[in-house]
Design a protein around this motif. Structure first.
Motif, mmCIF file in Angstrom:
data_model
loop_
_atom_site.group_PDB
_atom_site.id
_atom_site.type_symbol
_atom_site.label_atom_id
_atom_site.label_comp_id
_atom_site.label_asym_id
_atom_site.label_seq_id
_atom_site.Cartn_x
_atom_site.Cartn_y
_atom_site.Cartn_z
ATOM 1 N N THR A 102 -22.690 30.841 19.550
ATOM 2 C CA THR A 102 -23.967 31.285 18.993
ATOM 3 C C THR A 102 -24.955 30.113 19.012
ATOM 4 N N HIS A 103 -26.077 30.272 19.737
ATOM 5 C CA HIS A 103 -27.060 29.174 19.853
ATOM 6 C C HIS A 103 -28.063 29.186 18.693
ATOM 7 N N PHE A 104 -28.578 30.378 18.389
ATOM 8 C CA PHE A 104 -29.601 30.485 17.339
ATOM 9 C C PHE A 104 -29.260 31.618 16.384
ATOM 10 N N PHE A 105 -29.820 31.518 15.183
ATOM 11 C CA PHE A 105 -29.753 32.608 14.214
ATOM 12 C C PHE A 105 -31.176 33.065 13.924
ATOM 13 N N LEU A 106 -31.318 34.308 13.513
ATOM 14 C CA LEU A 106 -32.618 34.857 13.168
ATOM 15 C C LEU A 106 -32.973 34.387 11.754
ATOM 16 N N GLY A 148 -42.964 33.950 14.690
ATOM 17 C CA GLY A 148 -43.216 33.224 15.929
ATOM 18 C C GLY A 148 -41.976 32.440 16.324
ATOM 19 N N LEU A 149 -42.191 31.221 16.830
ATOM 20 C CA LEU A 149 -41.050 30.389 17.230
ATOM 21 C C LEU A 149 -40.289 29.840 16.034
ATOM 22 N N ASP A 150 -40.906 29.944 14.843
ATOM 23 C CA ASP A 150 -40.237 29.433 13.645
ATOM 24 C C ASP A 150 -39.082 30.321 13.188
ATOM 25 N N LYS A 151 -38.985 31.515 13.778
ATOM 26 C CA LYS A 151 -37.929 32.416 13.306
ATOM 27 C C LYS A 151 -36.557 32.082 13.917
ATOM 28 N N PHE A 152 -36.501 31.096 14.828
ATOM 29 C CA PHE A 152 -35.217 30.730 15.433
ATOM 30 C C PHE A 152 -34.637 29.515 14.710
ATOM 31 N N VAL A 153 -33.456 29.730 14.111
ATOM 32 C CA VAL A 153 -32.783 28.659 13.377
ATOM 33 C C VAL A 153 -31.595 28.208 14.225
ATOM 34 N N HIS A 154 -31.591 26.939 14.636
ATOM 35 C CA HIS A 154 -30.468 26.436 15.431
ATOM 36 C C HIS A 154 -29.296 26.107 14.516
ATOM 37 N N LYS A 155 -28.088 26.256 15.081
ATOM 38 C CA LYS A 155 -26.864 26.055 14.301
ATOM 39 C C LYS A 155 -26.786 24.644 13.688
ATOM 40 N N GLN A 156 -27.452 23.684 14.352
ATOM 41 C CA GLN A 156 -27.376 22.302 13.904
ATOM 42 C C GLN A 156 -27.905 22.138 12.475
ATOM 43 N N ARG A 157 -28.828 23.027 12.067
ATOM 44 C CA ARG A 157 -29.403 22.906 10.721
ATOM 45 C C ARG A 157 -28.363 23.182 9.637
ATOM 46 N N LYS A 184 -30.841 30.902 2.388
ATOM 47 C CA LYS A 184 -32.298 30.724 2.309
ATOM 48 C C LYS A 184 -32.923 30.628 3.703
ATOM 49 N N MET A 185 -32.207 30.039 4.644
ATOM 50 C CA MET A 185 -32.754 29.854 6.003
ATOM 51 C C MET A 185 -32.794 31.154 6.799
ATOM 52 N N LEU A 186 -31.812 32.057 6.549
ATOM 53 C CA LEU A 186 -31.595 33.185 7.449
ATOM 54 C C LEU A 186 -32.218 34.474 6.932
ATOM 55 N N LYS A 187 -32.508 35.336 7.887
ATOM 56 C CA LYS A 187 -33.098 36.630 7.542
ATOM 57 C C LYS A 187 -31.985 37.669 7.449
ATOM 58 N N LEU A 188 -31.924 38.387 6.346
ATOM 59 C CA LEU A 188 -30.929 39.433 6.158
ATOM 60 C C LEU A 188 -31.507 40.732 6.714
ATOM 61 N N PHE A 232 -26.691 42.309 7.308
ATOM 62 C CA PHE A 232 -25.993 41.239 8.024
ATOM 63 C C PHE A 232 -27.005 40.239 8.568
ATOM 64 N N TYR A 233 -26.499 39.091 9.003
ATOM 65 C CA TYR A 233 -27.305 38.082 9.691
ATOM 66 C C TYR A 233 -27.126 38.265 11.193
ATOM 67 N N VAL A 234 -28.185 37.935 11.957
ATOM 68 C CA VAL A 234 -28.132 38.105 13.413
ATOM 69 C C VAL A 234 -28.010 36.743 14.089
ATOM 70 N N GLY A 235 -27.001 36.607 14.947
ATOM 71 C CA GLY A 235 -26.849 35.414 15.786
ATOM 72 C C GLY A 235 -27.197 35.782 17.221
ATOM 73 N N LEU A 236 -27.724 34.816 17.969
ATOM 74 C CA LEU A 236 -28.151 35.094 19.346
ATOM 75 C C LEU A 236 -27.285 34.315 20.320
ATOM 76 N N THR A 237 -26.573 35.065 21.194
ATOM 77 C CA THR A 237 -25.610 34.475 22.133
ATOM 78 C C THR A 237 -25.923 34.942 23.545
ATOM 79 N N PHE A 238 -25.205 34.383 24.496
ATOM 80 C CA PHE A 238 -25.357 34.802 25.894
ATOM 81 C C PHE A 238 -24.711 36.161 26.163
ATOM 82 N N ARG A 239 -24.062 36.739 25.162
ATOM 83 C CA ARG A 239 -23.541 38.096 25.303
ATOM 84 C C ARG A 239 -24.499 39.099 24.666
ATOM 85 N N GLY A 240 -25.452 38.579 23.907
ATOM 86 C CA GLY A 240 -26.387 39.434 23.188
ATOM 87 C C GLY A 240 -26.337 39.105 21.715
#
Length: 1542
Positions: A1433-1437, A1442-1451, A1481-1485, A1524-1532
């Motif tokens: 999983t590269h990013f979470f919603l 805008g571009l601020d809605k992408f939270v990288h796992k590193q955070r 707090k970071m993620l969108k439910l 649930f929380y949404v993660g974004l991967t190369f599978r979808g």
């Protein structure tokens, strides 16, 4: 052989095989000669060269065959000359008769050898040499049919020999007369009847006149004829119609003038005794007529007879002059005229003798009653007190009487390996139906025992489940079976099924079960038929004797036919000794139940959820054969007598080093022996188990507890004690790792739910998994989770606890990695453990000598190196270093030192010690007697839990290592010992346990040590090969050893691969190339071997570059190195293609190596003066590599390479892109835990770091930056830079692919500045720049990454601009790169503020992209289990817009910082991390719902949006509203932390 007298040049290939066996040629050579279709004619023209070159025969056997063939031809020639001399003595009538018999109907066709059911073996056993013939073995004796009894249950075997013809003995015991009748049997009806009646009347009146009983036999050789047969030899005659012989006795009325009725009463009707021919299917009989001279019939009478004779001249039957005949010795002769008066006077004397004889017959003392109970017991127990629990029994039986089926309890307790059942109704109403009421069995036919091509014995036994469940072989059809398998008559059976039976018996006795681990029981309950006799013959010949064959028969009448057949094979005494006859089946049952170690049909129970127990049926247990299941009352069925007899032996074995058994725990629990020490690790494990069992909403359905232990430190005892002590509260079982994880999971679920009402409320199941790799454990866990999910068990319900017990070199380190789930067991003892061990040692030494509890003594000394060294030194003080037993100790020590869990089968050891044991009951005793005192002390005798095959190993690996070192004297090196072991033909060729032995040998030479597998270090070769180099100082001995192994293992390509690696390591590149090509030629599609081939050229290239380091480089002296590098790249590209086509393995090494070689090659090229010295040197180099330009200095010298060098830039970029894409999907560390002997040459431990480094290097070589040194982010870019050069600078800065760009998010350095620099290299208006797909992807990902790192920056384009740019991706999604599809899901994910029609349009774009991503994902996955390539999983919603809605796992890392890696993974895996307020707090439910186990996103209206759950068990089974929380991967997109919406 059908006709042993047939000249050799007429022999078929089968007959040649038979002859080869008779002269003692090995079976493997015979098979090869048979495959080569060597018949008689070819045999005569063979020479030694052919046998050695084509058949791969050693010189000794080849010489033997040629020598014996020449002797055979010579003896046949002498025989012909002798026959010619004898021919002159034959009469004309004999010659005529011979011609008739030869032209008779019994002449065989040319295919008779194929029909011959016994041709291969029988000739050795039963044929006798005529002059010039090759079988030197004498013929077997046999008994005649019991006098005046029917022949229904009796038969003769052709070529066996009756006692010589006899005269009157005691008048009651019959005298015998033999007639071969070979010629007469072929005559017409009239002539045959006359001849038969003449011989019978002559013999009968001779017997009656002297008042004796007698039998005349037709079809038995008499002394007058000798055609290579002996007197009394059973030949048999063809009988077309039996009534011909019966009616022939009508001649009595015409031949006897008075008292005809008396003669009719004394002469019994002909009896037809079948002759069993082991070499032919022709049906023959011995026709016998009994003469019973009862006194009440013959008293006072003298019988005269006129013998009939067929006169050829008149073509009529005539009667000779009336005669009085009498038996004189073994002949019947007429009474002379001068003696007639005397003959009449003695009638009264003969009558009185007959009366006395008949009177004595009825007043004989009854025979002594045999002690059949003791005999049966001794045979079944091999002389011990109890039947061995670990012995296999093979049952051969026919139709059971219904009343006998009530008395088979003794069979239900036996380890039945297979049953050869000749009752076609057995499954409906016979033994099989009764057995299936108590046990599970697999129904087979004889043809099922044919091994398919390409399958080895181990695979075959696993496929047939031969060691898991009884194999029930229906040998003559099965009436309830709907397939074509009906029963047939005896002769049809012999023609159609005889060969199948022979193959089945041979396979079991010669390849599956070694002698000594099984016994064959013939249980004869109804009349015996031929197929059963053939079965005995096959077992007798394949088992090389009768020692392990027992016959049990209640009816003496049924036994007669068996006896008459068996006596010819093994002699009367042996048949009597190994048969129990006349004992009722109920008595057999009661007798054998007394000597079984466990009570019959004992009940077993399992704990249930409501704290009671339930009955556990044996059939159900056997159906779960992949598990060894512990019951509440485990071992309670053991008899007290057995305990009293065996308890000391069981305890001694354990403390000597054997693996702990359940009986050890049971004995300790019931105070039959002292307690077993509970080590500290036991209490640690118990605490973790109790914590796991506590009700915790966050726990998963499958939990894992790991026990890491030093080899032989008691880890297994800790784990098994955990199961034993919890068997009444939990369902407990040991997993058999030879079974696939999917099957284990299926059986484990069945065990969990057995007799439970509600799958939601079952006791947790504790499964022990010993000595398996992590891959198997992960597979099993995954299979169990899928199964639980399918069963819809509520999330958070604990279903399974996997107790993994694994060998490890540093258990304490593993324990620290995850103290809540890992336990360590080491050789070091804590103070408390030392106290326990000291006390236990004192107690044991009162009962046992220290050598009998050796491992315990060593353990209590903590396996101190000095103690072990002194112990071994003392042990070997007086050892005979030259003896074969010492050599055996040394071999076992070598294997035990270098190959974990290795052993040598006892069968191998017996072969090596040349031990031939005739009686099974003395087998173990005889073997141990041959061992030296030292061997008895250090060898541990093992028995395989599954196959019961015995084996030996040294009591402990540390002791083995010390013995190995101390026995290696100045005369012997480690390499020479390994070579001796490899070249020991007796061990290598021995058939039983061969696959295990060869597997250990392979591991010894090939298997590398791996830290991930519990070894001390990672090695490049097998530890043996590396140690040999250390001791020898050069690789020569190791090379010789591997070359020998290559040839011994039939030119195995993996040995060639090892040789290539060994040679290139020591820079013998020509040899390395030869061996690599040898391996690749045999396995052209194996990516690992092709990788090795590439590595040869790569190392060669490196060596050539190194040579040139101190020399002036020019086009001429670099050409050779460049050619080698290009060859390496070519090999790596072949490796890549093979890896991509391999659907079951992951091997990316070709891509990594191609880039490595490419970088080094560009570095070499750019170092040439032509490119280095000129002012624009580097530009020249880039120009040469990227355009058609060729400098004159290199034009001629590099002529063959120009085209390939100009594609280098493209092929390197493609390889880097492939690696980047692969890491984008999975981002795993390759080869972390999955290593095989042929796995990648050099493990890339940190592929992300490697990719960043190599991408930068690649960009540096192909950009202007090379000459100026590495380009810094604050350095200005030259104004005149081509787009290609800019792209290369971007590569150099880390912006060349999606993976290296995203890696900037995890790097601590000034990533923001680098990303800004990368963006500055792109045009200010990218939409108009006509970018390619990759450029667009890299540009957008750079923008998103910069925004993640620096949310306040103004240098990032807006989301709308990036969306607009992404519309330049191909409209046909099939043509889009996976990274492009991934970006579409990010850029077009709708926002809450979007109007509804915009939202719908965006959802369509996202859903279309996801659809194609899913297809690409499965192409990438191939058939690899998902747990080995988990999606990344590269990013979470997030909550932004805008571009601020992408939270990288590193955070998230900042939140979980400080936790050990394994603990961190566990928090994510269990879902605990999602509940941390900082992350929430970071993620969108987002909202959605579940339907039929699938998760859907709330939002899209046209089409439901299915979101994959990242953790399947968290999906509720009912249809619910969820968040649930949404993660974004190369599978979808994937769903995390799915919870019911409140």
């Amino acid at each position: 052989m059908d006709n042993p007298e047939e000249p050799p040049d007429k022999w078929t290939d089968s007959q040649v095989s038979t002859w080869l066996r008779s002269i003692g040629v090995k079976e493997n050579y015979i098979e090869e000669i048979y495959k080569a279709e060597v018949d008689g004619q070819i045999l005569l023209s063979l020479n030694e060269d052919y046998l050695m070159s084509k058949i791969s025969m050693k010189s000794g056997p080849a010489f033997l065959i040629i020598q014996k063939r020449n002797e055979l031809l010579s003896s046949r020639q002498k025989g012909k000359e002798k026959n010619k001399q004898n021919e002159g003595t034959k009469t004309q009538s004999e010659q005529k008769n011979i011609k008739k018999s030869v032209s008779g109907p019994s002449t065989k066709g040319k295919d008779s050898s194929e029909q011959n059911p016994f041709g291969d073996q029988a000739v050795v056993k039963d044929t006798q040499s005529a002059p010039g013939q090759f079988s030197p073995i004498s013929k077997d004796d046999c008994k005649p049919r019991p006098f005046d009894q029917d022949a229904i249950n009796f038969l003769y075997v052709k070529h066996r020999v009756l006692q010589p013809e006899s005269g009157a003995f005691n008048l009651i015991y019959p005298c015998h007369e033999y007639k071969s009748f070979a010629t007469a049997a072929l005559l017409d009806r009239t002539r045959l009847q006359v001849k038969f009646a003449r011989e019978v009347l002559k013999f009968a009146t001779g017997c009656m006149n002297i008042r004796t009983n007698g039998t005349i036999h037709f079809g038995v050789m008499d002394s007058k004829e000798d055609a290579g047969n002996v007197h009394g030899e059973i030949i048999g005659i063809p009988v077309k119609e039996k009534d011909i012989f019966v009616d022939a006795l009508d001649y009595i009325d015409r031949s006897v003038s008075s008292d005809k009725e008396n003669v009719h009463r004394c002469v019994r009707p002909p009896r037809f005794v079948e002759v069993m021919d082991l070499e032919s299917l022709d049906k023959r009989y011995v026709v016998e007529v009994d003469i019973v001279s009862s006194i009440h019939i013959v008293e006072g009478k003298v019988y005269r007879v006129k013998l009939p004779n067929f006169k050829e001249s008149t073509n009529k039957v005539e009667f000779e002059k009336e005669l009085i005949l009498q038996r004189v010795g073994s002949k019947t002769e007429p009474v002379n005229d001068k003696d007639i008066s005397d003959f009449y006077q003695r009638v009264k004397d003969r009558d009185s003798q007959r009366k006395e004889a008949e009177k004595n017959q009825f007043f004989c003392a009854p025979g002594l009653c045999q002690d059949l109970g003791r005999k049966l017991t001794m045979l079944m127990t091999s002389g011990k007190r109890f039947i061995e629990q670990q012995k296999w029994f093979l049952l051969v039986t026919n139709k059971f009487n219904p009343e006998d089926l009530c008395n088979i309890d003794w069979l239900l307790n036996m380890n039945l390996f297979c049953v050869f059942d000749f009752d076609a109704d057995s499954k409906i109403s016979g033994l099989c139906s009764k057995y299936l009421q108590h046990h599970t069995a697999n129904m087979h036919f004889l043809q099922n025992y044919r091994i398919p091509n390409g399958m080895n014995i181990q695979e075959f036994t696993n496929q047939m489940h031969l060691f898991d469940q009884t194999s029930w072989i229906f040998c003559n059809g099965r009436t309830d079976f709907r397939g074509n398998e009906s029963s047939c008559d005896e002769m049809t059976w012999i023609k159609t099924k005889m060969t199948l039976l022979r193959e089945s018996v041979s396979l079991i006795c010669k390849q599956i079960l070694p002698k000594g681990v099984f016994q064959v029981i013939f249980l004869l309950t109804t009349p015996v038929e031929k197929p059963l006799l053939h079965t005995f013959y096959e077992f007798f010949t394949d088992m090389e004797g009768h020692d392990d064959i027992i016959c049990i028969c209640e009816s003496e009448e049924n036994f007669q036919k068996w006896q008459s057949f068996a006596e010819g094979s093994c002699g009367r005494e042996a048949v009597d000794n190994y048969s129990v006859v006349g004992m009722k089946m109920s008595h057999v049952n009661a007798t054998l139940l007394r000597v079984q170690p466990v009570n019959a049909c004992a009940k077993k129970h399992l704990p249930v959820c409501v704290k009671g127990t339930c009955l556990f049926e044996t059939q159900v247990e056997e159906q779960m054969f992949s598990l060894e299941i512990l019951t509440v009352d485990h071992c309670d069925e053991t008899k007290e007598d057995f305990i009293d007899e065996e308890k000391e032996k069981i305890e001694r074995q354990f403390y000597r080093g054997a693996k702990v058994t359940w009986l050890n725990f049971w004995l300790a629990e019931h105070n039959f022996v002292g307690n077993i020490i509970e080590r500290d690790a036991y209490n640690d494990t118990l605490k973790i188990l109790k914590d796991t069992l506590k009700n915790n909403a966050d726990r998963t359905s499958v939990m894992v507890i790991n026990i890491y232990h030093h080899p032989s430190s008691g880890g297994s005892t800790v784990a098994r004690l955990m199961l034993w002590n919890n068997r009444k509260e939990l369902r407990c079982a040991v997993v058999k790792p030879s079974q696939p994880a999917s099957l284990v999971a299926e059986h484990a679920v069945e065990l969990r739910e057995y007799e439970e009402k509600d799958p939601q409320r079952c006791l947790p199941t504790l499964l022990l998994i010993e000595d398996t790799n992590k891959e198997y454990l992960d597979d099993l866990r995954n299979e169990l989770e899928v199964a639980i999910n399918t069963k819809q068990v509520q999330f958070g319900t604990l279903c399974f606890i996997l107790l993994s017990c694994r060998r490890c070199h540093d258990p304490e380190k593993r324990c620290k990695e995850s103290p809540l789930h890992n336990v360590s067991v080491t050789h070091k003892l804590s103070p408390e453990e030392k106290r326990k061990f000291a006390g236990k040692r004192q107690a044991l030494e009162k009962t046992y000598e220290p050598q009998f509890i050796l491992t315990f003594v060593l353990m209590s000394e903590e396996f101190d190196k000095g103690y072990v060294e002194q112990f071994v030194k003392h042990l070997l003080e007086d050892i005979d270093r030259q003896s074969v037993v010492t050599r055996l100790i040394h071999y076992v020590a070598l294997l035990n030192t270098y190959v974990h869990n290795s052993f040598i089968s006892q069968s191998h050891c017996e072969a090596m010690l040349a031990l031939t044991i005739h009686l099974e009951r003395f087998r173990q005793h005889e073997f141990e007697k041959l061992l030296s005192d030292q061997a008895k002390l250090v060898f541990l005798h093992l028995k395989d839990d599954k196959t019961h095959i015995r084996s030996i190993r040294i009591i402990h690996p540390i002791v083995a290592e010390e013995i190995l070192q101390q026995l290696l004297g100045p005369q012997q090196s480690l390499g020479s010992l390994a070579m001796d072991l490899l070249c020991d033909n007796v061990l290598f060729e021995h058939r039983f346990g061969r696959e295990d032995y060869l597997s250990f040998l392979r591991q010894l030479f090939i298997k590398r040590s791996r830290i991930s597998k519990g070894d001390e270090y990672d090695s490049f070769f097998s530890p043996l090969i590396e140690d040999m180099y250390k001791h020898e100082g050069s690789p020569e001995k190791a090379i010789q050893l591997l070359e020998e192994a290559f040839h011994r293992f039939h030119e195995d390509p993996y040995f060639a691969q090892q040789l290539a690696r060994l040679h290139y390591t020591y820079e013998n590149f020509e040899e390395a190339k030869r061996w690599a090509e040898t391996a690749a030629k045999q396995m052209p599609n194996n990516s690992y071997i092709l990788d090795t081939k590439g590595q040869v050229y790569r190392k060669w290239f490196q060596a050539k570059c190194k040579e040139m380091d101190n020399n002036q480089k020019n086009a001429q002296n670099t050409a050779d190195a460049i050619e080698t590098a290009l060859k390496a790249i070519e090999c790596f590209q072949e490796c890549e293609r093979a890896a991509n086509n391999d659907l079951e393995n992951i091997n990316p090494s070709g891509y990594f190596s191609e880039v490595e070689v490419g970088c080094n090659l560009v570095k070499l090229i750019s170092s040439l003066p032509v490119f280095r010295n000129a002012a624009n040197g580097h530009s020249e180099c880039v120009r040469y590599l990227l355009t058609d330009y060729i400098p004159k200095d290199i034009e001629c010298s590099w002529q063959p390479f120009h085209d390939r060098l100009k594609t280098l830039h493209k092929t390197m970029q493609d390889a880097l892109e492939w690696i980047s894409e692969d890491l984008s999907y999975f981002q795993t560390d390759f080869g972390s835990d999955e290593n095989t002997p042929e796995s990648p040459e050099e493990k890339i431990s940190h592929p992300l770091t490697w990719l960043s480094k190599k991408s930068s290097e690649y960009g540096k070589y192909f950009s202007e930056a090379f000459s100026a040194g590495p380009l810094q982010h604050n350095q200005s870019i030259p104004t005149k830079v081509t787009p290609l050069q800019k792209r290369m600078i971007i590569y150099h800065l880390g912006g060349g692919n999606i993976t290296t760009i995203l890696s900037k998010l995890t790097e601590q350095r000034d990533s923001v500045g680098l990303l800004e620099k990368i963006l500055s290299l792109y045009p200010s208006n990218p939409i108009k720049s006509n970018f390619g797909q990759r450029d667009i992807v890299n540009y957008i990902v750079t923008q998103i990454s910069l925004k993640c790192l620096s949310p306040e920056t103004q240098k990032v384009a807006s989301l709308k601009d990036l969306q607009a740019l992404s519309r330049q991706f191909p409209s046909d999604k099939k043509k889009c790169l996976p990274s492009a599809l991934f970006l579409l899901t990010l850029l077009f994910w709708p926002e809450d503020s979007d109007p509804n029609h915009d939202k719908e349009a965006k959802y369509e774009i996202v859903q279309s992209a996801v659809e194609h991503m899913e297809k690409s994902y499965w192409t990438k996955m191939k058939d690899i289990p998902q747990r080995r390539k988990r999606i990344y999983t590269h990013f979470f919603l997030g909550n932004g817009s805008g571009l601020d809605k992408f939270v990288h796992k590193q955070r998230f890392e900042k939140v979980t910082k400080g936790l050990p890696v394994s603990e961190k993974r566990l928090k994510w895996f269990r879902g605990e991390a999602w509940k941390m307020p900082e992350i929430a707090k970071m993620l969108k439910l987002v909202s959605g719902w579940t339907e039929n186990g699938k998760v859907y996103l709330e939002g899209p209206r046209k089409k439901k949006f299915h979101i994959l759950p990242m953790f399947v068990p968290s999906v509720p089974y009912s249809n619910e509203n969820v968040t649930f929380y949404v993660g974004l991967t190369f599978r979808g997109p994937v769903a995390f932390n799915i919870t019911l919406k409140k």
